[in-house]
Scaffold this motif. Sequence first.
Motif, PDB file in Angstrom:
ATOM      1  N   LEU B  59       0.840  -1.210   0.000  1.00  0.00           N
ATOM      2  CA  LEU B  59       0.000   0.000   0.000  1.00  0.00           C
ATOM      3  C   LEU B  59       0.866   1.247   0.000  1.00  0.00           C
ATOM      4  N   PRO B  60       0.374   2.328  -0.604  1.00  0.00           N
ATOM      5  CA  PRO B  60       1.169   3.563  -0.628  1.00  0.00           C
ATOM      6  C   PRO B  60       1.236   4.223   0.749  1.00  0.00           C
ATOM      7  N   PHE B  61       2.245   5.050   0.942  1.00  0.00           N
ATOM      8  CA  PHE B  61       2.379   5.816   2.174  1.00  0.00           C
ATOM      9  C   PHE B  61       1.396   6.983   2.203  1.00  0.00           C
ATOM     10  N   THR B  62       1.153   7.471   3.395  1.00  0.00           N
ATOM     11  CA  THR B  62       0.396   8.712   3.572  1.00  0.00           C
ATOM     12  C   THR B  62       1.328   9.694   4.263  1.00  0.00           C
ATOM     13  N   THR B  63       1.304  10.953   3.824  1.00  0.00           N
ATOM     14  CA  THR B  63       2.217  11.949   4.395  1.00  0.00           C
ATOM     15  C   THR B  63       1.446  13.139   4.967  1.00  0.00           C
ATOM     16  N   LYS B  64       2.152  13.916   5.758  1.00  0.00           N
ATOM     17  CA  LYS B  64       1.553  15.139   6.313  1.00  0.00           C
ATOM     18  C   LYS B  64       1.115  16.064   5.178  1.00  0.00           C
ATOM     19  N   GLN B  65       1.898  16.031   4.088  1.00  0.00           N
ATOM     20  CA  GLN B  65       1.544  16.841   2.927  1.00  0.00           C
ATOM     21  C   GLN B  65       0.174  16.405   2.366  1.00  0.00           C
ATOM     22  N   ASP B  66      -0.061  15.089   2.327  1.00  0.00           N
ATOM     23  CA  ASP B  66      -1.370  14.591   1.882  1.00  0.00           C
ATOM     24  C   ASP B  66      -2.483  15.159   2.763  1.00  0.00           C
ATOM     25  N   LEU B  67      -2.229  15.138   4.086  1.00  0.00           N
ATOM     26  CA  LEU B  67      -3.234  15.645   5.023  1.00  0.00           C
ATOM     27  C   LEU B  67      -3.540  17.114   4.724  1.00  0.00           C
ATOM     28  N   ARG B  68      -2.478  17.880   4.503  1.00  0.00           N
ATOM     29  CA  ARG B  68      -2.645  19.317   4.265  1.00  0.00           C
ATOM     30  C   ARG B  68      -3.369  19.582   2.948  1.00  0.00           C
ATOM     31  N   MET B 292     -11.306   8.533  10.861  1.00  0.00           N
ATOM     32  CA  MET B 292     -10.211   8.990  10.016  1.00  0.00           C
ATOM     33  C   MET B 292      -9.030   8.034  10.114  1.00  0.00           C
ATOM     34  N   PRO B 293      -9.168   6.858   9.494  1.00  0.00           N
ATOM     35  CA  PRO B 293      -8.042   5.916   9.496  1.00  0.00           C
ATOM     36  C   PRO B 293      -6.891   6.520   8.698  1.00  0.00           C
ATOM     37  N   LEU B 294      -5.682   6.257   9.139  1.00  0.00           N
ATOM     38  CA  LEU B 294      -4.508   6.651   8.365  1.00  0.00           C
ATOM     39  C   LEU B 294      -3.685   5.401   8.108  1.00  0.00           C
ATOM     40  N   ILE B 295      -3.303   5.193   6.885  1.00  0.00           N
ATOM     41  CA  ILE B 295      -2.615   3.964   6.495  1.00  0.00           C
ATOM     42  C   ILE B 295      -1.195   4.278   6.062  1.00  0.00           C
ATOM     43  N   ARG B 296      -0.247   3.644   6.712  1.00  0.00           N
ATOM     44  CA  ARG B 296       1.185   3.840   6.440  1.00  0.00           C
ATOM     45  C   ARG B 296       1.560   5.316   6.537  1.00  0.00           C
ATOM     46  N   TYR B 297       1.187   5.913   7.632  1.00  0.00           N
ATOM     47  CA  TYR B 297       1.500   7.328   7.838  1.00  0.00           C
ATOM     48  C   TYR B 297       2.962   7.488   8.226  1.00  0.00           C
ATOM     49  N   ARG B 298       3.664   8.298   7.487  1.00  0.00           N
ATOM     50  CA  ARG B 298       5.079   8.530   7.758  1.00  0.00           C
ATOM     51  C   ARG B 298       5.214   9.549   8.881  1.00  0.00           C
ATOM     52  N   ASP B 327      12.296  14.137   8.356  1.00  0.00           N
ATOM     53  CA  ASP B 327      11.786  15.172   7.452  1.00  0.00           C
ATOM     54  C   ASP B 327      12.438  16.500   7.739  1.00  0.00           C
ATOM     55  N   ASP B 328      11.894  17.464   7.151  1.00  0.00           N
ATOM     56  CA  ASP B 328      12.402  18.812   7.153  1.00  0.00           C
ATOM     57  C   ASP B 328      12.569  19.444   8.515  1.00  0.00           C
ATOM     58  N   MET B 329      11.470  19.470   9.218  1.00  0.00           N
ATOM     59  CA  MET B 329      11.425  20.384  10.348  1.00  0.00           C
ATOM     60  C   MET B 329      12.156  19.866  11.568  1.00  0.00           C
ATOM     61  N   PHE B 330      12.851  20.779  12.246  1.00  0.00           N
ATOM     62  CA  PHE B 330      13.359  20.457  13.569  1.00  0.00           C
ATOM     63  C   PHE B 330      13.232  21.703  14.424  1.00  0.00           C
ATOM     64  N   ILE B 331      13.372  21.492  15.706  1.00  0.00           N
ATOM     65  CA  ILE B 331      13.228  22.602  16.647  1.00  0.00           C
ATOM     66  C   ILE B 331      14.555  22.801  17.340  1.00  0.00           C
ATOM     67  N   VAL B 332      15.074  24.016  17.325  1.00  0.00           N
ATOM     68  CA  VAL B 332      16.308  24.292  18.044  1.00  0.00           C
ATOM     69  C   VAL B 332      16.163  25.630  18.764  1.00  0.00           C
ATOM     70  N   LYS B 333      16.472  25.636  20.028  1.00  0.00           N
ATOM     71  CA  LYS B 333      16.307  26.828  20.870  1.00  0.00           C
ATOM     72  C   LYS B 333      14.918  27.453  20.693  1.00  0.00           C
ATOM     73  N   GLY B 334      13.932  26.619  20.561  1.00  0.00           N
ATOM     74  CA  GLY B 334      12.561  27.105  20.459  1.00  0.00           C
ATOM     75  C   GLY B 334      12.152  27.585  19.084  1.00  0.00           C
ATOM     76  N   CYS B 335      13.066  27.534  18.105  1.00  0.00           N
ATOM     77  CA  CYS B 335      12.727  27.982  16.755  1.00  0.00           C
ATOM     78  C   CYS B 335      12.459  26.786  15.844  1.00  0.00           C
ATOM     79  N   ASN B 336      11.371  26.824  15.105  1.00  0.00           N
ATOM     80  CA  ASN B 336      11.107  25.804  14.100  1.00  0.00           C
ATOM     81  C   ASN B 336      11.948  26.098  12.872  1.00  0.00           C
ATOM     82  N   VAL B 337      12.718  25.123  12.443  1.00  0.00           N
ATOM     83  CA  VAL B 337      13.621  25.349  11.307  1.00  0.00           C
ATOM     84  C   VAL B 337      13.370  24.291  10.242  1.00  0.00           C
TER      85      VAL B 337
END
Lengths: 437, 437
Positions: B59-68, B292-298, B327-337
């Motif tokens: 089955l294909p993955f589901t991503t946060k981008q799909d959700l958005r 709202m089932p999510l299948i193979r959510y990364r 993925d992309d995002m990380f948090i450092v010293k309270g800043c989302n980068v």
Amino acid sequence: MYWEREFETLERNKLRSLQLERLKRTVKQAIQSPFYKELYQRKGISADRLRHVEAIRELPFTTKQDLREHFPYGFLSLPKRDIIRLHSSSGTTGNPTVIFHNRHDISSWANLMARSLYCAGVRDTDVFQNICGYGLFTGGLGFQYGIERLGCLSIPAGAGNSLRQIKLMQDYGTTAIHAIPSYLGRLYEVFQAEGLDPRKDTDLRLFVIGAEPHTEEQRQRIEDMFGVKAYNSFGLSEMNGPGVAFECTEQAGLHIWEDAFLIEIIDPETLEPVPDGEFGELVMTTLDREAMPLIRYRTRDITRIIPGVCACGRTHARLDRITGRSDDMFIVKGCNVFPMQIEGVLLKVPEVGSDYLITLERINGVDEMIVEVEVKKDWFNGDIARLDRLSKFITHQIRDEVLTKPIVRLVEPGSIPKSAGKAVRVLDKRVFDSVKL
Amino acid sequence: MYWEREFETLERNKLRSLQLERLKRTVKQAIQSPFYKELYQRKGISADRLRHVEAIRELPFTTKQDLREHFPYGFLSLPKRDIIRLHSSSGTTGNPTVIFHNRHDISSWANLMARSLYCAGVRDTDVFQNICGYGLFTGGLGFQYGIERLGCLSIPAGAGNSLRQIKLMQDYGTTAIHAIPSYLGRLYEVFQAEGLDPRKDTDLRLFVIGAEPHTEEQRQRIEDMFGVKAYNSFGLSEMNGPGVAFECTEQAGLHIWEDAFLIEIIDPETLEPVPDGEFGELVMTTLDREAMPLIRYRTRDITRIIPGVCACGRTHARLDRITGRSDDMFIVKGCNVFPMQIEGVLLKVPEVGSDYLITLERINGVDEMIVEVEVKKDWFNGDIARLDRLSKFITHQIRDEVLTKPIVRLVEPGSIPKSAGKAVRVLDKRVFDSVKL
């Protein structure tokens, strides 16, 4: 048309029977608590003595002072391990008041909330945004559980952040909102600042407002601004919180759920019941609470039962607007005021007598505290300037004490109607739907 | 010793059978949603094809981008009127992510939370103070429902106001607390300022910590300061929120509830499963969610399954600490980068090459973002001052973009290991228990 037809439209005589059955059960339960056990044993009270609902008048009252003095567990009628939630008043000084719930109580409260919302026209197809603080404040979890029980799509939005509130409304097509009335005025301003018209740019159709004094005019203004119906909610934390009394779609008084609460309206001075339809203090007994039953709790809210039958078919009595409180505290311009504070000031002014009356009135949309003070007869000898100086002196003294400026009126001895009595020092002429939650 | 012995100690082969049954049901349910309906029809996927759990890899993955991209109702598998709650991410710009729940989902979540808390040693005799924001944040209502399901006395304290938190602990004899780890340090300071020692002046015995990256050292420090055991909680809003994985009293990894979630650990580049016990990206499929089932959510969380059997007797796999994200995002010293922000800056500097690596490290207790940048070979000709100027320039540019100052290191071409690959631009060497909730 009803959430629970069998309860909501129960014939009055059957409702009375149900109340008696539940009252007996409640008294038996209450006797498990240290407070009622001691009190009822001392007074020889038992549930068996109750042969009709009116026999409740033989039981003593319970007051907020009792709650405070027996904090935290004096009113707990179940083992602590059976309790699943508490709600307590805020503040870090002095004893708060606390209410404990077991699983049954939480479920019963959720059901009353669902019934209340349904009564105001909320349906499971509604998207319900609860704009109100969560946590220990009963409006958050109280509404949340009720909305979910009813089956609406709940949005637990919390308080504040108007832009985000508006985005939530638009993203999910919010149709119903619970909020305090003053916030809704603020929210409307943000709609306007964003170039939005809530009548066109949202699906809003229904508001539930409460937890704050507001007038019929304010309700009308809210309804006009948003193009919705706004229904009044009444509750108090000692009786769970919201879900005590609610307007039905007739908007003709707030149905108080008599299968869950036994109500009396008493003269706050004589403590005797007032004739039907007359104003007095609301006294409430929980009929379906296990962890912490309260019997003949003096709410201090002044209201009356609206005579007659409601067109909606519900047989449960309708409360009129709360017109004031019988106890000490009132709120004016955001300040909590106890008459004892005013009395304390007056006692230090030798020129004034011992009689005074505080009247709260909304004048040009602003709440005013008017303090009438009886001054010794010889002051009314024509020396207006002297009276004026005394008036100003008292005004300043009170303002320093309670942080809001009163309108002081000096009057001749005997001017203050004795019918107001010793106990009633405050007349609240502001028209409130609900004074607290 | 178990909340639900039959599920928690289920033999692995029976657990696999249960997963297959629930996976089939989940796929059938998911196909009711616009997103999965279109996707699965296009790819010819049906629940019947799943003859064993491993077949999920087809089955294909589901991503946060799909959700958005399919916000708000693209993943909704039930009619809107069946939904009773939503939780959505905050913010007023862009599409948030939203998760919808029906009555079954809320009940199932509450049960998983109760199971999780019980697993960490919480009992119905505990007084549990939930120090965490309520409303749309899943930590508030998620824990509230779980605490009540378990039967503790819940104190829905909400976030902040440390003095009041301490008063609540003392008034009601709080024994257990849920909070983010950084708050507990602050709370301890307030105890000290008040001349109180939480070890002597409270009944605290157990903390649940999560929703924020923290190290084993931080956990130890918290345990020492308060004289309690602190258990790690892991969850993410897409999988309800808290209640996904929880430490048992062995404190040897977080049991992830495999009857509710099917987990895979994949190589985030090849997307193939990694060998048992190796680190990779956690991919999750809901097995007991209807709305709202999510299948193979990364999830993008990097972790691994701890090999072996837990001494507690639970058969559900144990997640190791989350060591970073794929993925992309990380948090450092309270800043989302987002690395794309760094890349955007570097692309505008002609002197640097296209290869860079961001490493996050905790240096002397402070999180630092180290940006290694490959610079063309001729820059390494001995002109240190020239290199220093370039380094400072890049440092400033990045700080202006992401609001936190990086440590920039210029390196020769080929210095950055290619094994890090194109997709992985960030190495998170901070040791986290949980990176998000």
